[in-house]
Every structure is written in structure tokens, then in C-alpha cells.
Motif scaffolding. Structure first.
Motif, PDB file in Angstrom:
ATOM      1  N   ARG A  66       0.835  -1.206   0.000  1.00 36.91           N
ATOM      2  CA  ARG A  66       0.000   0.000   0.000  1.00 36.91           C
ATOM      3  C   ARG A  66       0.870   1.256   0.000  1.00 36.91           C
ATOM      4  O   ARG A  66       0.408   2.337  -0.347  1.00 36.91           O
TER       5      ARG A  66
ATOM      6  N   SER B 213       0.363   6.433  -2.879  1.00 33.93           N
ATOM      7  CA  SER B 213      -0.066   7.690  -3.489  1.00 33.93           C
ATOM      8  C   SER B 213       1.082   8.469  -4.132  1.00 33.93           C
ATOM      9  O   SER B 213       0.838   9.402  -4.889  1.00 33.93           O
TER      10      SER B 213
ATOM     11  N   ARG C 264       6.257  20.637   1.357  1.00 34.53           N
ATOM     12  CA  ARG C 264       4.811  20.870   1.257  1.00 34.53           C
ATOM     13  C   ARG C 264       4.418  21.661   0.009  1.00 34.53           C
ATOM     14  O   ARG C 264       3.265  21.619  -0.397  1.00 34.53           O
TER      15      ARG C 264
ATOM     16  N   ASP D 183       0.783  17.142  -1.149  1.00 31.27           N
ATOM     17  CA  ASP D 183      -0.412  17.449  -0.364  1.00 31.27           C
ATOM     18  C   ASP D 183      -0.419  16.597   0.912  1.00 31.27           C
ATOM     19  O   ASP D 183       0.509  15.818   1.158  1.00 31.27           O
ATOM     20  N   ASP D 184      -1.467  16.761   1.721  1.00 33.64           N
ATOM     21  CA  ASP D 184      -1.536  16.051   3.007  1.00 33.64           C
ATOM     22  C   ASP D 184      -1.356  14.545   2.843  1.00 33.64           C
ATOM     23  O   ASP D 184      -0.559  13.918   3.552  1.00 33.64           O
ATOM     24  N   ARG D 185      -2.112  13.954   1.935  1.00 35.83           N
ATOM     25  CA  ARG D 185      -2.061  12.505   1.742  1.00 35.83           C
ATOM     26  C   ARG D 185      -0.663  12.041   1.342  1.00 35.83           C
ATOM     27  O   ARG D 185      -0.151  11.053   1.853  1.00 35.83           O
ATOM     28  N   ARG D 186      -0.042  12.760   0.434  1.00 38.88           N
ATOM     29  CA  ARG D 186       1.265  12.353  -0.073  1.00 38.88           C
ATOM     30  C   ARG D 186       2.390  12.605   0.936  1.00 38.88           C
ATOM     31  O   ARG D 186       3.346  11.840   0.997  1.00 38.88           O
TER      32      ARG D 186
ATOM     33  N   ILE E 103       2.114  12.414   4.179  1.00 36.09           N
ATOM     34  CA  ILE E 103       2.001  11.330   5.166  1.00 36.09           C
ATOM     35  C   ILE E 103       2.566  10.048   4.567  1.00 36.09           C
ATOM     36  O   ILE E 103       3.353   9.332   5.214  1.00 36.09           O
ATOM     37  N   ALA E 104       2.206   9.762   3.323  1.00 36.36           N
ATOM     38  CA  ALA E 104       2.725   8.567   2.643  1.00 36.36           C
ATOM     39  C   ALA E 104       4.245   8.636   2.535  1.00 36.36           C
ATOM     40  O   ALA E 104       4.926   7.611   2.703  1.00 36.36           O
TER      41      ALA E 104
END
Length: 186
Positions: free
Chosen positions: A64, A70, A150, A154-157, A159-160
Motif C-alpha cells: 500500500r 499515493s 509541502r 499534499d496532506d495525503r502524499r 504522510i505517505a
């Protein structure tokens, strides 16, 4: 962190497992992976496969992050290669040199990843590599590097990104501690 000559000569602390050690599902996966990779035994899988269900959960989690994460495959490979280099994990470098090629990283770019963020990268790649360096060496990312990162993630990426870098840092520790031997090509 590299395996010293004495450590390598001593062999693995946990030997790669057999069918009875791994169970049928993990053994079939490890054999298939070895065949796909072109090695006699994919030691990472035949060793970690000894944990049975934990191994399958680890594979799911890992997949994942990469290849189904992502971040792009190319950026994921850049991150993994940089982590492996910083941690001195020849095992990870062996695997991700090949996987990186599949993701479009040629030999010149591979060498530039090893040199680091100042090796002529564009802004996005430069700050991704800076962030990897800080995260692995300091256990954190400075506010300046975070702000630069940043601009691109983005937020999702983002964190990933942190999870991926830490996953491969942890894997480098596991490989080193268990003294998992490099794979032999067929």
C-alpha cells in the motif's frame, strides 16, 4: 549501518525458511518472488515469511506504500534508494536498483540519488531527497525542509512519504539485525 565483515562471514542470524517453516502460502510467494527477481532464493521473503500471518500483513502494508501508494513509482524508488544508501543496506540497494530501472531511474540517476539532493535535481526531487536525509539522520524534518516539501506534496502524499521512508528505514534495520544475506542471481 553496514554489516561488518565478521557479521557477513557468520551468516544469517535466522536462516531462510523451508516449506515447513513458512507454510504453503508464504513458501509459494517466496518461491514466486525469487523466480520473478531472478535469484535462487529471495532471502527477505523466505526469512520474514517465517512469521506466517504477520508476513502477509506486512506485505499488504508494504504494498500500500509501494507500488500501490499515493506517490509515483519513480519518487517512491528515489526515496527507497536514498534510505537504503543512508542506512548502508546493500540488500535494499540490490533490489531497488532493478525496481528503480522499471520506474524509469537510469544508472546516472541512481548514482545521483546516492550523491544526494544537491546533485542537480529539480526543486521537487531536491526537497524530497533533503527530507529523506533529515528524516533518516535526525528522526525529524526541519521546518524549512517541511515547508519546501509541502510546496510539492499534499496532506495525503506527505504522510505517505513519511511512512514510506520509515518503512524502509525499519526494513534496513531488520535486514541488518537478522543478517539477511544478499541474494544470489541465477
Amino acid at each position: 549501518m553496514t554489516t561488518s565483515e565478521g557479521d557477513a562471514a557468520a551468516g544469517p542470524r535466522v536462516a531462510p525458511g523451508t516449506l515447513s517453516d513458512l507454510g504453503l502460502i508464504n513458501w509459494v510467494f517466496a518461491r514466486g518472488a525469487a523466480r520473478a527477481i531472478g535469484v535462487r532464493d529471495a532471502h527477505i521473503f523466505s526469512t520474514l515469511g517465517r512469521t506466517r500471518g504477520l508476513f502477509r500483513a506486512w506485505l499488504y502494508y508494504s504494498s500500500r506504500l509501494m507500488p500501490f501508494g499515493s506517490l509515483s513509482r519513480r519518487e517512491s524508488e528515489m526515496i527507497i534508494i536514498r534510505v537504503a544508501h543512508l542506512r548502508g543496506s546493500e540488500y535494499e540497494l540490490d533490489h531497488h536498483r532493478r525496481l528503480g530501472k522499471r520506474a524509469g531511474i537510469d544508472d546516472d540517476e541512481f548514482a545521483r540519488i546516492l550523491v544526494g539532493p544537491e546533485a542537480g535535481w529539480g526543486d521537487r526531487q531536491k526537497w524530497i531527497l533533503h527530507a529523506v536525509d533529515e528524516l533518516i539522520t535526525d528522526g525529524d524534518i526541519s521546518d524549512t525542509t517541511w515547508a519546501s516539501l509541502r510546496r510539492h506534496l499534499d496532506d495525503r502524499r506527505v504522510i505517505a512519504f513519511v511512512l514510506l521512508a520509515q518503512q524502509y528505514d525499519s526494513l534496513a534495520t531488520t535486514i541488518h539485525t537478522l543478517r539477511i544475506q544478499r541474494d544470489t542471481r541465477v
